[in-house]
Design a protein around this motif. Structure first.
Motif, PDB file in Angstrom:
ATOM      1  N   LEU A 105       0.827  -1.202   0.000  1.00  0.00           N
ATOM      2  CA  LEU A 105       0.000   0.000   0.000  1.00  0.00           C
ATOM      3  C   LEU A 105       0.863   1.254   0.000  1.00  0.00           C
ATOM      4  CD1 LEU A 105      -2.852  -0.983   2.501  1.00  0.00           C
ATOM      5  CD2 LEU A 105      -3.039  -0.728   0.021  1.00  0.00           C
ATOM      6  N   GLN A 106       1.912   1.231   0.779  1.00  0.00           N
ATOM      7  CA  GLN A 106       2.790   2.401   0.821  1.00  0.00           C
ATOM      8  C   GLN A 106       3.498   2.606  -0.515  1.00  0.00           C
ATOM      9  OE1 GLN A 106       5.357   1.758   4.161  1.00  0.00           O
ATOM     10  NE2 GLN A 106       3.739   2.193   5.683  1.00  0.00           N
ATOM     11  N   GLU A 107       3.953   1.499  -1.140  1.00  0.00           N
ATOM     12  CA  GLU A 107       4.583   1.621  -2.457  1.00  0.00           C
ATOM     13  C   GLU A 107       3.595   2.151  -3.498  1.00  0.00           C
ATOM     14  OE1 GLU A 107       6.142  -2.193  -3.351  1.00  0.00           O
ATOM     15  OE2 GLU A 107       7.867  -2.034  -1.967  1.00  0.00           O
ATOM     16  N   ALA A 108       2.370   1.677  -3.435  1.00  0.00           N
ATOM     17  CA  ALA A 108       1.356   2.172  -4.375  1.00  0.00           C
ATOM     18  C   ALA A 108       1.078   3.651  -4.172  1.00  0.00           C
ATOM     19  CB  ALA A 108       0.068   1.363  -4.214  1.00  0.00           C
ATOM     20  N   GLU A 109       1.020   4.063  -2.915  1.00  0.00           N
ATOM     21  CA  GLU A 109       0.811   5.480  -2.637  1.00  0.00           C
ATOM     22  C   GLU A 109       1.976   6.310  -3.172  1.00  0.00           C
ATOM     23  OE1 GLU A 109      -1.659   7.173  -1.428  1.00  0.00           O
ATOM     24  OE2 GLU A 109      -2.960   5.428  -1.089  1.00  0.00           O
ATOM     25  N   ALA A 110       3.222   5.791  -3.027  1.00  0.00           N
ATOM     26  CA  ALA A 110       4.382   6.527  -3.544  1.00  0.00           C
ATOM     27  C   ALA A 110       4.356   6.617  -5.066  1.00  0.00           C
ATOM     28  CB  ALA A 110       5.660   5.841  -3.057  1.00  0.00           C
ATOM     29  N   TYR A 111       4.020   5.501  -5.733  1.00  0.00           N
ATOM     30  CA  TYR A 111       3.943   5.509  -7.191  1.00  0.00           C
ATOM     31  C   TYR A 111       2.861   6.462  -7.674  1.00  0.00           C
ATOM     32  CZ  TYR A 111       3.182   3.858 -11.942  1.00  0.00           C
ATOM     33  OH  TYR A 111       3.028   3.799 -13.312  1.00  0.00           O
ATOM     34  N   ARG A 112       1.737   6.436  -6.971  1.00  0.00           N
ATOM     35  CA  ARG A 112       0.647   7.334  -7.332  1.00  0.00           C
ATOM     36  C   ARG A 112       1.088   8.784  -7.214  1.00  0.00           C
ATOM     37  NH1 ARG A 112      -3.087   9.779  -3.954  1.00  0.00           N
ATOM     38  NH2 ARG A 112      -5.068  10.388  -4.939  1.00  0.00           N
ATOM     39  N   SER A 113       1.753   9.080  -6.090  1.00  0.00           N
ATOM     40  CA  SER A 113       2.212  10.463  -5.907  1.00  0.00           C
ATOM     41  C   SER A 113       3.226  10.847  -6.978  1.00  0.00           C
ATOM     42  CB  SER A 113       2.821  10.609  -4.515  1.00  0.00           C
ATOM     43  OG  SER A 113       1.856  10.313  -3.511  1.00  0.00           O
ATOM     44  N   GLN A 114       4.121   9.893  -7.327  1.00  0.00           N
ATOM     45  CA  GLN A 114       5.125  10.177  -8.347  1.00  0.00           C
ATOM     46  C   GLN A 114       4.481  10.442  -9.712  1.00  0.00           C
ATOM     47  OE1 GLN A 114       7.880   6.998  -8.900  1.00  0.00           O
ATOM     48  NE2 GLN A 114       9.053   8.050 -10.498  1.00  0.00           N
ATOM     49  N   VAL A 115       3.568   9.584 -10.134  1.00  0.00           N
ATOM     50  CA  VAL A 115       2.908   9.744 -11.437  1.00  0.00           C
ATOM     51  C   VAL A 115       2.137  11.052 -11.483  1.00  0.00           C
ATOM     52  CG1 VAL A 115       1.136   8.788 -12.938  1.00  0.00           C
ATOM     53  CG2 VAL A 115       2.849   7.280 -11.892  1.00  0.00           C
ATOM     54  N   ILE A 116       1.445  11.348 -10.411  1.00  0.00           N
ATOM     55  CA  ILE A 116       0.668  12.593 -10.388  1.00  0.00           C
ATOM     56  C   ILE A 116       1.598  13.801 -10.494  1.00  0.00           C
ATOM     57  CG2 ILE A 116      -0.809  14.032  -8.948  1.00  0.00           C
ATOM     58  CD1 ILE A 116      -2.125  11.481  -7.929  1.00  0.00           C
ATOM     59  N   ALA A 117       2.715  13.700  -9.760  1.00  0.00           N
ATOM     60  CA  ALA A 117       3.651  14.824  -9.804  1.00  0.00           C
ATOM     61  C   ALA A 117       4.252  15.000 -11.198  1.00  0.00           C
ATOM     62  CB  ALA A 117       4.743  14.605  -8.770  1.00  0.00           C
ATOM     63  N   VAL A 118       4.638  13.874 -11.846  1.00  0.00           N
ATOM     64  CA  VAL A 118       5.205  13.960 -13.196  1.00  0.00           C
ATOM     65  C   VAL A 118       4.171  14.491 -14.176  1.00  0.00           C
ATOM     66  CG1 VAL A 118       6.127  12.598 -15.106  1.00  0.00           C
ATOM     67  CG2 VAL A 118       6.922  12.166 -12.770  1.00  0.00           C
ATOM     68  N   ALA A 119       2.977  13.966 -14.094  1.00  0.00           N
ATOM     69  CA  ALA A 119       1.917  14.436 -14.994  1.00  0.00           C
ATOM     70  C   ALA A 119       1.618  15.907 -14.774  1.00  0.00           C
ATOM     71  CB  ALA A 119       0.668  13.589 -14.787  1.00  0.00           C
ATOM     72  N   THR A 120       1.600  16.307 -13.535  1.00  0.00           N
ATOM     73  CA  THR A 120       1.348  17.730 -13.240  1.00  0.00           C
ATOM     74  C   THR A 120       2.465  18.607 -13.801  1.00  0.00           C
ATOM     75  OG1 THR A 120       0.164  17.073 -11.225  1.00  0.00           O
ATOM     76  CG2 THR A 120       0.909  19.359 -11.375  1.00  0.00           C
ATOM     77  N   GLY A 121       3.715  18.119 -13.653  1.00  0.00           N
ATOM     78  CA  GLY A 121       4.829  18.894 -14.197  1.00  0.00           C
ATOM     79  C   GLY A 121       4.796  18.982 -15.716  1.00  0.00           C
ATOM     80  N   GLU A 122       4.495  17.867 -16.389  1.00  0.00           N
ATOM     81  CA  GLU A 122       4.406  17.878 -17.846  1.00  0.00           C
ATOM     82  C   GLU A 122       3.285  18.803 -18.314  1.00  0.00           C
ATOM     83  OE1 GLU A 122       6.313  16.571 -20.081  1.00  0.00           O
ATOM     84  OE2 GLU A 122       7.672  15.586 -18.676  1.00  0.00           O
ATOM     85  N   ALA A 123       2.184  18.751 -17.633  1.00  0.00           N
ATOM     86  CA  ALA A 123       1.062  19.619 -18.006  1.00  0.00           C
ATOM     87  C   ALA A 123       1.418  21.080 -17.818  1.00  0.00           C
ATOM     88  CB  ALA A 123      -0.170  19.258 -17.175  1.00  0.00           C
TER      89      ALA A 123
END
Length: 366
Positions: free
Chosen positions: A290-308
């Motif tokens: 669960l913690q790894e999934a939360e970290a991956y989710r945060s990472q993807v969201i952050a990358v997507a937000t930065g690209e946008a």
């Protein structure tokens, strides 16, 4: 003599038995060895007096002191001495000793008078007063249930074979001696009856396994209450179950049942231990995922937000200067693409050149 008046042939012991022969009867009411009537008491006393008189006369001649007065004085002193000795012995029957763990119950003319503690005690001599020694601080035991007496019916209609021991002591010597005729026998019967009542209200399995302590405590209390109602003067200190087994005919089957129940408990305990080991580790692994999934989710969201955000900024610049922005985008793209490839630049005005493996040379330089 008063009882030998020759009128009725009666001595001091009454009529002689029939067939004794003659009217003059001996004091014991039986004839002599020759079949004739033996001498009566008066004749016997006369003969004894004559013998003593002859002895006194003979003794007086030997000692040089004849006469009746000396013999009479000696006889009087002897009788007085004998009476004094008898009186002392009679008075001595009133002196007795009581040990440390005993008490004495004193009876006056057969009726309870007092209770005496340890030590030397004095009472009126026999038969005015008598005493009974009772052990009061000594723990005694009574075994009950040997043989067929130990088979009892349980509450679930099974039969159990019980042997038990009752430990008791005397708490009231007066009640112990006078309220119950046979205290030991009464204790045995009361104990057996009480144990049957206790067993009859319980199932077999607890009696032979985990409920032994409860059976012992309940039986002891019931025995004590019954003895108190009789005023037996007995205190029950403990009841111990020496044996509580099914009858011998079926004991093997019951042992198999008990062993199966124990195996069941062992298996359950092992399962609980395994669960206590596996479940925490599984929960830990789940928490880590669960913690790894939360970290991956945060990472993807952050990358997507930065690209946008980057695309938005480029778009804003493109709106301001489209031509410059296109050229910049082209150059940046080509720089990125060509930066990852092997590039060789040839001058078209140089004419024909011999073939050189420039790519291999560059790889060698690296």
């Amino acid at each position: 003599m008063p009882w030998n008046d020759n009128k009725g042939g009666k001595g001091p012991w009454g009529d002689a038995p029939k067939g004794s022969g003659g009217d003059d009867k001996s004091p014991w009411g039986r004839p002599g060895d020759n079949g004739q009537q033996g001498p009566d008491l008066e004749d016997s006393l006369k003969k004894m007096q004559e013998k003593f008189a002859n002895r006194r006369k003979g003794g007086g001649g030997r000692n040089g002191r004849g006469g009746k007065n000396g013999g009479g004085a000696f006889s009087g002193i002897g009788l007085a001495l004998f009476a004094v000795i008898g009186l002392i012995g009679w008075l001595a029957t009133g002196v007795f000793q009581v040990n440390e763990q005993e008490q004495a119950v004193v009876l006056r003319f057969g009726e309870y008078h007092s209770t005496r503690g340890p030590g030397f005690q004095i009472r009126f001599p026999d038969p005015i007063e008598t005493h009974e020694i009772v052990p009061v601080n000594k723990i005694q035991s009574t075994e009950i249930g040997q043989g067929a007496k130990g088979q009892m019916l349980t509450g679930d209609e099974n039969i159990v074979d019980i042997d038990f021991v009752v430990f008791w002591k005397v708490s009231n010597p007066q009640d112990y001696l006078f309220n119950v005729k046979a205290p030991a026998l009464m204790l045995e019967r009361v104990s057996e009856s009480s144990m049957r009542e206790v067993v009859g209200k319980r199932e077999l399995q607890p009696i032979i396994t985990t409920g032994r302590d409860d059976v012992q405590a309940t039986a002891r209390q019931l025995i004590q209450d019954t003895l108190d109602s009789y005023g037996a003067g007995i205190q029950v200190t403990e009841v111990q179950l020496a044996k509580s087994d099914p009858p011998a005919e079926v004991i093997d089957a019951f042992r198999d049942v008990v062993n199966a129940a124990q195996d069941k408990e062992t298996t359950i305990n092992r399962a609980i231990a395994y669960a206590n080991d596996v479940v925490p580790r599984a929960r830990g692994q789940a928490q880590r995922i669960l913690q790894e999934a939360e970290a991956y989710r945060s990472q993807v969201i952050a990358v997507a937000t930065g690209e946008a955000e980057r695309f938005r900024l480029v778009y804003e610049e493109y709106r301001k200067a489209p031509r410059v922005t296109r050229e910049r985008m082209y150059l940046e793209t080509m720089e990125e693409v060509l930066g990852r490839s092997e590039t060789i630049i040839l001058d078209n005005d140089a004419g024909a050149l011999p073939y050189l493996p420039l790519d291999q040379l560059r790889r060698g330089e690296k």
